[in-house]
Motif scaffolding. Structure first.
Motif, short mmCIF file in Angstrom:
data_model
loop_
_atom_site.label_atom_id
_atom_site.label_comp_id
_atom_site.label_asym_id
_atom_site.label_seq_id
_atom_site.Cartn_x
_atom_site.Cartn_y
_atom_site.Cartn_z
N ILE A 12 -38.45 -135.62 -38.57
CA ILE A 12 -39.30 -135.14 -39.22
C ILE A 12 -40.59 -134.56 -37.46
N PHE A 13 -41.12 -135.54 -37.20
CA PHE A 13 -41.69 -135.51 -36.08
C PHE A 13 -41.37 -134.56 -34.99
N ASP A 14 -40.15 -134.54 -34.73
CA ASP A 14 -39.05 -133.81 -33.80
C ASP A 14 -39.09 -131.92 -33.88
N SER A 15 -39.42 -132.08 -35.26
CA SER A 15 -39.85 -130.59 -35.74
C SER A 15 -41.29 -129.94 -36.05
N VAL A 16 -42.03 -130.75 -35.96
CA VAL A 16 -43.71 -130.63 -35.38
C VAL A 16 -43.72 -130.49 -34.39
N ALA A 17 -43.42 -131.99 -32.76
CA ALA A 17 -43.46 -130.90 -31.83
C ALA A 17 -42.66 -130.13 -31.31
N ALA A 18 -42.57 -128.51 -32.15
CA ALA A 18 -41.79 -127.21 -31.84
C ALA A 18 -43.07 -126.72 -32.13
N HIS A 19 -43.68 -127.34 -33.03
CA HIS A 19 -45.08 -126.17 -32.94
C HIS A 19 -45.99 -127.07 -32.42
N LEU A 20 -45.95 -128.30 -31.80
CA LEU A 20 -47.25 -129.05 -31.15
C LEU A 20 -46.68 -128.87 -29.90
N PRO A 21 -46.64 -128.01 -28.37
CA PRO A 21 -46.07 -129.11 -27.39
C PRO A 21 -46.75 -130.46 -26.64
N THR A 22 -47.71 -130.72 -27.01
CA THR A 22 -48.23 -131.51 -26.00
C THR A 22 -48.22 -133.18 -27.63
N PHE A 23 -47.12 -132.51 -28.56
CA PHE A 23 -47.14 -134.01 -29.31
C PHE A 23 -46.35 -135.52 -29.29
N GLU A 24 -46.68 -135.55 -29.65
CA GLU A 24 -46.82 -137.49 -28.70
C GLU A 24 -46.70 -138.69 -29.83
N VAL A 25 -45.71 -139.22 -30.27
CA VAL A 25 -46.37 -140.35 -30.35
C VAL A 25 -45.81 -141.96 -29.44
N ALA A 26 -46.34 -142.63 -29.52
CA ALA A 26 -45.99 -144.04 -28.61
C ALA A 26 -45.32 -144.99 -28.94
N HIS A 27 -44.45 -144.68 -30.64
CA HIS A 27 -43.89 -146.06 -31.18
C HIS A 27 -42.86 -146.58 -30.25
N THR A 28 -42.20 -145.93 -29.22
CA THR A 28 -41.36 -146.20 -28.86
C THR A 28 -41.78 -147.45 -27.16
N ARG A 29 -42.55 -147.18 -27.11
CA ARG A 29 -42.67 -147.71 -25.90
C ARG A 29 -44.58 -149.14 -25.91
N GLY A 30 -44.85 -149.97 -25.19
CA GLY A 30 -45.66 -150.71 -25.71
C GLY A 30 -45.64 -151.91 -26.15
N ALA A 31 -47.00 -153.12 -26.10
CA ALA A 31 -46.28 -154.19 -26.48
C ALA A 31 -45.69 -154.28 -27.57
N ALA A 83 -54.99 -130.32 -33.56
CA ALA A 83 -56.54 -129.91 -32.59
C ALA A 83 -56.97 -129.23 -31.02
N LEU A 84 -55.55 -130.18 -30.02
CA LEU A 84 -55.58 -129.13 -29.35
C LEU A 84 -54.65 -127.67 -28.94
N ALA A 85 -53.81 -128.01 -29.86
CA ALA A 85 -53.15 -126.48 -30.35
C ALA A 85 -53.81 -125.54 -31.23
N GLY A 86 -54.59 -125.77 -31.08
CA GLY A 86 -55.97 -124.47 -32.43
C GLY A 86 -55.79 -125.12 -33.83
N PRO A 87 -56.09 -123.95 -34.22
CA PRO A 87 -55.57 -124.08 -36.29
C PRO A 87 -54.96 -122.70 -36.34
N ALA A 88 -54.18 -121.63 -35.15
CA ALA A 88 -53.16 -121.14 -35.05
C ALA A 88 -51.94 -121.95 -35.60
N ALA A 89 -51.39 -122.97 -35.14
CA ALA A 89 -50.15 -123.47 -35.80
C ALA A 89 -50.13 -124.26 -36.35
N ASP A 90 -51.28 -124.41 -37.43
CA ASP A 90 -51.74 -125.18 -38.91
C ASP A 90 -50.53 -124.62 -39.90
N ASP A 91 -50.52 -123.69 -39.96
CA ASP A 91 -49.64 -123.13 -40.89
C ASP A 91 -47.87 -123.15 -40.28
#
Length: 126
Positions: A12-31, A83-91
């Motif tokens: 699902i997040f992969d499909s979201v990232a197609a519309h939000l170029p900066t989208f990243e969730v860092a669950h695969t990194r960190g402590a 918010a970074l992408a602006g409301p144009a990508a919301d739909d």
């Protein structure tokens, strides 16, 4: 790259990232990214007998498709990148989330597998 590779939520997040170029969730990194990192962190904090097990459960994401979609749409990291992408990508983002969740719609709500690290440890007595 999916932030949660090989998982339903990651798809699902992969499909979201197609519309939000900066989208990243860092669950695969960190402590808390993997069992060894968790063991190392808790061991360094003084815990003993650290046991870490990856578990998979069926989670309820919402009472219906709209409820589950709204939950992920308003989830902190998604909201931030919207918010970074602006409301144009919301739909498009909303539609991508809804389409990704639809296969998991049941009469009892949206039920989708989820994974987590079940972690137990012993704290030394003072």
């Amino acid at each position: 790259m999916s932030p949660l590779p090989g998982t339903e939520l990651g798809a699902i997040f992969d499909s979201v990232a197609a519309h939000l170029p900066t989208f990243e969730v860092a669950h695969t990194r960190g402590a808390f990214a993997d069992a060894d990192s968790i063991r190392n962190l808790l061991g360094a904090a003084g815990f003993r007998e650290v046991d870490v097990e990856l578990i998979a459960v069926e989670a309820i994401w919402g009472k219906d498709l709209a409820d589950a979609t709204e939950f992920l749409f308003e989830w902190g990291p998604v909201r931030h990148h919207r918010a970074l992408a602006g409301p144009a990508a919301d739909d498009e983002v909303y539609a991508a989330i809804s389409a990704g969740l639809e296969p998991y719609l049941t009469p009892d709500g949206v039920r989708m597998p989820n994974t987590a690290w079940l972690t137990t440890a012993t704290a030394p007595l003072p």
